[in-house]
Write a protein that holds these residues in place. Sequence first.
Motif, PDB file in Angstrom:
ATOM      1  N   LEU A  66       0.789  -1.154  -0.005  1.00  0.00           N
ATOM      2  CA  LEU A  66       0.022  -0.091   0.044  1.00  0.00           C
ATOM      3  C   LEU A  66       0.976   1.277  -0.064  1.00  0.00           C
ATOM      4  CD1 LEU A  66      -2.948   1.402   0.300  1.00  0.00           C
ATOM      5  CD2 LEU A  66      -2.406   1.106   2.801  1.00  0.00           C
ATOM      6  N   VAL A  67       1.921   1.279   1.010  1.00  0.00           N
ATOM      7  CA  VAL A  67       2.750   2.542   1.018  1.00  0.00           C
ATOM      8  C   VAL A  67       3.622   2.581  -0.179  1.00  0.00           C
ATOM      9  CG1 VAL A  67       4.703   3.682   2.230  1.00  0.00           C
ATOM     10  CG2 VAL A  67       2.758   2.904   3.407  1.00  0.00           C
ATOM     11  N   ARG A  68       4.317   1.239  -0.710  1.00  0.00           N
ATOM     12  CA  ARG A  68       5.104   1.560  -1.923  1.00  0.00           C
ATOM     13  C   ARG A  68       4.257   1.969  -3.045  1.00  0.00           C
ATOM     14  NH1 ARG A  68       9.777  -2.184  -4.056  1.00  0.00           N
ATOM     15  NH2 ARG A  68       9.820  -2.474  -1.544  1.00  0.00           N
ATOM     16  N   ASN A  69       2.999   1.536  -3.380  1.00  0.00           N
ATOM     17  CA  ASN A  69       2.116   1.787  -4.479  1.00  0.00           C
ATOM     18  C   ASN A  69       1.874   3.328  -4.406  1.00  0.00           C
ATOM     19  OD1 ASN A  69       2.349  -0.702  -5.393  1.00  0.00           O
ATOM     20  ND2 ASN A  69       0.156  -1.376  -4.547  1.00  0.00           N
ATOM     21  N   LYS A  70       1.633   3.961  -3.177  1.00  0.00           N
ATOM     22  CA  LYS A  70       1.458   5.331  -2.900  1.00  0.00           C
ATOM     23  C   LYS A  70       2.519   6.121  -3.400  1.00  0.00           C
ATOM     24  CE  LYS A  70      -0.566   8.587   0.231  1.00  0.00           C
ATOM     25  NZ  LYS A  70      -1.143   8.756   1.646  1.00  0.00           N
ATOM     26  N   VAL A  71       3.921   5.762  -2.830  1.00  0.00           N
ATOM     27  CA  VAL A  71       5.153   6.438  -3.172  1.00  0.00           C
ATOM     28  C   VAL A  71       5.285   6.376  -4.543  1.00  0.00           C
ATOM     29  CG1 VAL A  71       7.629   6.376  -2.869  1.00  0.00           C
ATOM     30  CG2 VAL A  71       5.899   6.226  -0.915  1.00  0.00           C
ATOM     31  N   GLN A  72       5.080   5.296  -5.293  1.00  0.00           N
ATOM     32  CA  GLN A  72       5.285   5.120  -6.800  1.00  0.00           C
ATOM     33  C   GLN A  72       4.412   6.064  -7.496  1.00  0.00           C
ATOM     34  OE1 GLN A  72       4.936   0.829  -7.427  1.00  0.00           O
ATOM     35  NE2 GLN A  72       6.889   0.525  -6.899  1.00  0.00           N
ATOM     36  N   ALA A  73       3.074   6.108  -7.061  1.00  0.00           N
ATOM     37  CA  ALA A  73       1.982   6.884  -8.073  1.00  0.00           C
ATOM     38  C   ALA A  73       2.447   8.527  -7.856  1.00  0.00           C
ATOM     39  CB  ALA A  73       0.426   6.591  -7.268  1.00  0.00           C
ATOM     40  N   GLN A  74       2.900   8.743  -6.579  1.00  0.00           N
ATOM     41  CA  GLN A  74       3.187  10.242  -6.533  1.00  0.00           C
ATOM     42  C   GLN A  74       4.640  10.427  -7.186  1.00  0.00           C
ATOM     43  OE1 GLN A  74       3.710  11.120  -2.214  1.00  0.00           O
ATOM     44  NE2 GLN A  74       3.943  13.296  -2.702  1.00  0.00           N
ATOM     45  N   ALA A  75       5.516   9.789  -7.017  1.00  0.00           N
ATOM     46  CA  ALA A  75       6.485   9.785  -7.955  1.00  0.00           C
ATOM     47  C   ALA A  75       6.304   9.957  -9.264  1.00  0.00           C
ATOM     48  CB  ALA A  75       7.773   8.875  -7.410  1.00  0.00           C
ATOM     49  N   LEU A  76       5.482   9.165  -9.892  1.00  0.00           N
ATOM     50  CA  LEU A  76       5.231   9.064 -11.360  1.00  0.00           C
ATOM     51  C   LEU A  76       4.538  10.240 -11.675  1.00  0.00           C
ATOM     52  CD1 LEU A  76       4.906   5.271 -11.937  1.00  0.00           C
ATOM     53  CD2 LEU A  76       6.993   6.849 -12.445  1.00  0.00           C
ATOM     54  N   ARG A  77       3.433  10.766 -10.840  1.00  0.00           N
ATOM     55  CA  ARG A  77       2.521  11.998 -11.410  1.00  0.00           C
ATOM     56  C   ARG A  77       3.569  13.363 -10.986  1.00  0.00           C
ATOM     57  NH1 ARG A  77      -1.331   9.793  -7.720  1.00  0.00           N
ATOM     58  NH2 ARG A  77      -0.396  11.104  -6.037  1.00  0.00           N
ATOM     59  N   SER A  78       4.567  13.044 -10.178  1.00  0.00           N
ATOM     60  CA  SER A  78       5.342  14.383 -10.230  1.00  0.00           C
ATOM     61  C   SER A  78       6.214  14.395 -11.348  1.00  0.00           C
ATOM     62  CB  SER A  78       6.336  14.248  -8.953  1.00  0.00           C
ATOM     63  OG  SER A  78       7.212  15.115  -8.616  1.00  0.00           O
ATOM     64  N   LEU A  79       6.862  13.385 -11.734  1.00  0.00           N
ATOM     65  CA  LEU A  79       7.438  13.257 -13.057  1.00  0.00           C
ATOM     66  C   LEU A  79       6.769  13.683 -14.282  1.00  0.00           C
ATOM     67  CD1 LEU A  79      10.110  12.589 -14.487  1.00  0.00           C
ATOM     68  CD2 LEU A  79       9.383  10.116 -14.589  1.00  0.00           C
ATOM     69  N   ASP A  80       5.429  13.035 -14.475  1.00  0.00           N
ATOM     70  CA  ASP A  80       4.719  13.554 -15.531  1.00  0.00           C
ATOM     71  C   ASP A  80       4.521  14.995 -15.556  1.00  0.00           C
ATOM     72  OD1 ASP A  80       4.180  10.956 -16.293  1.00  0.00           O
ATOM     73  OD2 ASP A  80       2.347  10.791 -15.166  1.00  0.00           O
ATOM     74  N   LYS A  81       4.329  15.517 -14.350  1.00  0.00           N
ATOM     75  CA  LYS A  81       4.225  17.103 -14.246  1.00  0.00           C
ATOM     76  C   LYS A  81       5.342  17.859 -14.605  1.00  0.00           C
ATOM     77  CE  LYS A  81       2.734  20.750 -11.141  1.00  0.00           C
ATOM     78  NZ  LYS A  81       2.373  21.395  -9.760  1.00  0.00           N
ATOM     79  N   TYR A  82       6.458  17.284 -14.241  1.00  0.00           N
ATOM     80  CA  TYR A  82       7.682  18.077 -14.504  1.00  0.00           C
ATOM     81  C   TYR A  82       7.844  17.854 -16.135  1.00  0.00           C
ATOM     82  CZ  TYR A  82      12.873  18.490 -14.847  1.00  0.00           C
ATOM     83  OH  TYR A  82      13.928  19.010 -15.094  1.00  0.00           O
ATOM     84  N   MET A  83       7.645  16.901 -16.881  1.00  0.00           N
ATOM     85  CA  MET A  83       7.919  16.588 -18.219  1.00  0.00           C
ATOM     86  C   MET A  83       6.841  17.341 -19.153  1.00  0.00           C
ATOM     87  SD  MET A  83       8.806  12.716 -18.509  1.00  0.00           S
ATOM     88  CE  MET A  83       8.902  12.735 -20.110  1.00  0.00           C
ATOM     89  N   GLU A  84       5.474  17.615 -18.423  1.00  0.00           N
ATOM     90  CA  GLU A  84       4.627  18.352 -19.169  1.00  0.00           C
ATOM     91  C   GLU A  84       4.906  19.958 -19.025  1.00  0.00           C
ATOM     92  OE1 GLU A  84       0.010  19.745 -18.225  1.00  0.00           O
ATOM     93  OE2 GLU A  84       0.441  17.491 -17.815  1.00  0.00           O
ATOM     94  N   GLU A  85       5.323  20.224 -17.861  1.00  0.00           N
ATOM     95  CA  GLU A  85       5.772  21.755 -17.662  1.00  0.00           C
ATOM     96  C   GLU A  85       6.629  22.241 -18.526  1.00  0.00           C
ATOM     97  OE1 GLU A  85       6.613  22.040 -13.624  1.00  0.00           O
ATOM     98  OE2 GLU A  85       4.587  22.400 -12.877  1.00  0.00           O
ATOM     99  N   ARG A  86       7.502  21.207 -18.802  1.00  0.00           N
ATOM    100  CA  ARG A  86       8.628  21.525 -20.018  1.00  0.00           C
ATOM    101  C   ARG A  86       8.555  21.116 -21.171  1.00  0.00           C
ATOM    102  NH1 ARG A  86       9.702  21.220 -14.894  1.00  0.00           N
ATOM    103  NH2 ARG A  86      11.252  22.415 -13.855  1.00  0.00           N
ATOM    104  N   GLY A  87       7.397  20.665 -21.651  1.00  0.00           N
ATOM    105  CA  GLY A  87       7.165  20.087 -23.026  1.00  0.00           C
ATOM    106  C   GLY A  87       7.982  19.086 -23.242  1.00  0.00           C
ATOM    107  N   ILE A  88       8.359  17.944 -22.499  1.00  0.00           N
ATOM    108  CA  ILE A  88       9.170  16.886 -22.603  1.00  0.00           C
ATOM    109  C   ILE A  88       8.179  15.594 -23.323  1.00  0.00           C
ATOM    110  CG2 ILE A  88      10.734  15.336 -22.103  1.00  0.00           C
ATOM    111  CD1 ILE A  88      11.679  17.466 -20.078  1.00  0.00           C
ATOM    112  N   LYS A  89       8.034  15.266 -24.393  1.00  0.00           N
ATOM    113  CA  LYS A  89       7.405  13.776 -24.557  1.00  0.00           C
ATOM    114  C   LYS A  89       8.209  12.635 -24.152  1.00  0.00           C
ATOM    115  CE  LYS A  89       4.587  16.207 -26.970  1.00  0.00           C
ATOM    116  NZ  LYS A  89       3.326  16.972 -26.314  1.00  0.00           N
ATOM    117  N   GLY A  90       7.675  11.798 -23.684  1.00  0.00           N
ATOM    118  CA  GLY A  90       8.385  10.501 -23.371  1.00  0.00           C
ATOM    119  C   GLY A  90       7.248   9.240 -23.234  1.00  0.00           C
ATOM    120  N   ALA A  91       8.208   8.127 -23.135  1.00  0.00           N
ATOM    121  CA  ALA A  91       7.431   6.772 -23.203  1.00  0.00           C
ATOM    122  C   ALA A  91       6.755   6.553 -21.961  1.00  0.00           C
ATOM    123  CB  ALA A  91       8.352   5.616 -23.506  1.00  0.00           C
TER     124      ALA A  91
END
Length: 161
Positions: free
Chosen positions: A136-161
């Motif tokens: 439960l905690v691992r999944n929550k940390v992963q989801a938060q980390a990946l959301r943060s990365l998606d937002k970072y990439m979106e703000e910089r216009g970076i497209k990725g897999a």
Amino acid sequence: MHPNAQLLTDFYAAFARRDGDAMATAYHPDAEFSDPAFPGLRGARVTSMWRMLCERGTDLELTLKDVQADDRTGRAQWEARYTFSVSGNKVINHVTSEFEFKDGKILRQTDRFDFWAWARQAIGGPAGVLLGWTPLVRNKVQAQALRSLDKYMEERGIKGA
């Protein structure tokens, strides 16, 4: 020193000085990365993760403990000391990284660390101590980390897999 060992030494030196752009040059275009917080990253998501962590890790201290590499594979042990931005807690994380190389670049990197030990420090309190080992905690940390990365990439216009 083997060229791939030098590549890893330079990679971690760039991390220690929080130079995400220099770290990105170490990766093959088809790079893959995985660790307990950022599982299954590919391509631009790998280099974007490092750039994001370098930008946000203002108090990061990194100690490289051991590097070994040959033509195909490599391994490094390192320690990161930093403040986890979500909680403001200090963290000391002991990491073992395993690598595969292609064309003089990092093709695959798998980082391993004790997630429960990390959660006890990063999350702290009863949740980190009592629940840090749970999926439960691992999944929550992963989801938060990946959301943060998606937002970072979106703000910089970076497209990725």
